[in-house]
Design a protein around this motif. Structure first.
Motif, mmCIF file in Angstrom:
data_model
loop_
_atom_site.group_PDB
_atom_site.id
_atom_site.type_symbol
_atom_site.label_atom_id
_atom_site.label_comp_id
_atom_site.label_asym_id
_atom_site.label_seq_id
_atom_site.Cartn_x
_atom_site.Cartn_y
_atom_site.Cartn_z
ATOM 1 N N ARG A 188 48.280 33.717 31.792
ATOM 2 C CA ARG A 188 48.922 34.079 33.167
ATOM 3 C C ARG A 188 49.890 32.855 33.366
ATOM 4 N NH1 ARG A 188 45.431 33.240 38.648
ATOM 5 N NH2 ARG A 188 45.815 31.384 38.156
ATOM 6 N N GLY A 237 52.264 40.153 38.577
ATOM 7 C CA GLY A 237 51.473 39.929 39.663
ATOM 8 C C GLY A 237 52.438 39.413 40.816
ATOM 9 N N GLU A 272 46.856 43.476 38.943
ATOM 10 C CA GLU A 272 46.405 42.229 39.970
ATOM 11 C C GLU A 272 45.996 42.558 41.506
ATOM 12 O OE1 GLU A 272 48.539 38.210 39.924
ATOM 13 O OE2 GLU A 272 49.231 39.400 41.778
ATOM 14 N N VAL A 285 41.945 40.363 38.124
ATOM 15 C CA VAL A 285 42.907 41.171 37.705
ATOM 16 C C VAL A 285 41.831 42.355 37.020
ATOM 17 C CG1 VAL A 285 44.950 40.047 37.333
ATOM 18 C CG2 VAL A 285 43.047 39.979 35.356
#
Length: 387
Positions: A376, A357, A46, A52
């Motif tokens: 995510r 991240g 990230e 990313v």
């Protein structure tokens, strides 16, 4: 009554670790699912703006993904020139938006700034030579993580669980090597042949144990190093100031390998032993027949696989638990820098954590057509106690 209370208190304080209650982490729903279709996802790096870098080793592509608009574009291309690579590998985070990837076929390193390959470290660089071009992490202190295993000799060598390798930190600037600890290796049969010039012409490595595992380690960007130990199952930390913290045994039950566990293992692996060649694949010339792998006495706490131990959120360590008859899915343990078990969460068998991240977990999901998509998730903060 006092006597009864004292007996009850003693019974609680001496209860086995497996009977202790572990906080369960509630995973929040995905914030976004990227539309790109992957064949594999090796690593997710990230950047500070939320985009990313994803490495797909099977398709040999480096991709920059943006979850905001669903876009995906290639970074670099195949080749041996500037900004090019011959093989895609894991992308390791360094400081800020700097990253590093080993180009194994060319035995060099590629340095990234944000979403661009900006420099190449050649094979004769002292740091590349010190690590034999292979690294397992990087930090913002100018170091990379490496491992040193016992030297092989010609013929067959039997490596046991009592054998160990060394964990080293190597200066990217000077190539200076700092051996920081040892780690237990997995049981294997190793073979090697060299020619008259001393060049290796044939080599092989086969596990001699079903459910293999070996101690694993992770380097964090701030310089902390975590080592997941096997017996007892614990996490040792080398903190950024160089001080060591030896963890206590984690409250995770040891699972004996019973007949039920052996049957569950065979169902998961289609009846084929780990390390065996697929049916119809010929054995290379000069490579000896490996011994039949044997089951261990206990299911190892984590498997011998990439991604079994990852740098987790908030500087914590994420450990993927080995599958078993009662834990057939992807179960993860979160351990903090005091070496304490913070909690656990479980994904489905076709899902896997591939990256972390700033407040996010990146999880892949493989569908029935063997297509992988990347999700995510906001990292959860809620926990509840469970058995």
């Amino acid at each position: 009554m006092r006597r009864v209370f004292a007996v009850l208190l003693l019974a609680v304080s001496t209860a086995p670790l497996g009977a202790q209650r572990i906080p369960a982490i509630t995973l929040r729903p995905a914030d976004a699912v990227h539309p790109h279709e992957f064949t594999s996802v090796g690593s997710v790096r990230e950047l500070s703006d939320g985009r990313v870098i994803v490495s797909d080793g099977r398709d040999d592509r480096l991709l920059l993904l943006d979850f905001r608009d669903g876009s995906a574009r290639d970074i670099g291309r195949k080749g041996k020139g500037p900004g090019e690579f011959t093989m895609v590998a894991l992308v390791h985070a360094m400081g800020a938006d700097s990253s590093l990837m080993v180009d194994y076929f060319s035995r060099r390193w590629l340095l990234f700034h944000r979403d661009r390959i900006v420099a190449t470290v050649p094979p004769d660089d002292p740091a590349v030579e010190a690590t034999r071009s292979a690294i397992y992490g990087a930090d913002a202190m100018g170091r990379v993580l490496g491992r040193v295993e016992p030297s092989r000799r010609d013929g067959i060598t039997m490596q046991t669980e009592r054998d160990s390798g060394a964990v080293v930190l190597v200066s990217r600037k000077t190539g200076a090597v700092d051996t920081v600890t040892k780690f237990r290796l997995s049981a294997r049969q190793l073979s090697q042949q060299t020619n008259a010039e001393g060049r290796i012409i044939a080599s092989s490595s086969y596990t001699t144990q079903l459910m293999p595992s070996e101690e694993a380690f992770v380097l964090f960007p701030d310089g902390a190093l975590a080592i997941a130990r096997l017996n007892p199952f614990r996490v040792d930390w080398r903190l950024p100031d160089g001080k060591w913290l030896r963890g206590d045994s984690l409250p995770v039950p040891r699972i004996p390998v019973t007949a039920r566990e052996r049957r569950a293992f065979e169902r998961r692996n289609g009846g084929r032993s780990a390390g065996a060649l697929p049916p119809g694949v010929p054995r290379p010339a000069g490579v000896p027949e490996p011994p039949s792998p044997a089951f261990p006495e206990f299911v190892p706490p984590f498997p011998l696989a990439y991604g079994a131990v990852l740098a987790g959120p908030n500087g914590q360590l994420l450990i993927r638990r080995s599958k078993s008859a009662d834990f057939p899915n992807m179960t993860y343990l979160l351990v903090d820098r005091a070496a304490r078990l913070v909690g656990t969460f479980t994904l489905r068998g076709n899902e896997q954590v591939v990256g972390v991240g700033n407040g996010w977990l990146y999880i892949t999901e493989r569908d029935e057509d063997d297509i992988i998509r990347l999700r995510r998730h906001p990292f959860p903060t809620e926990t509840k106690t469970t058995g």
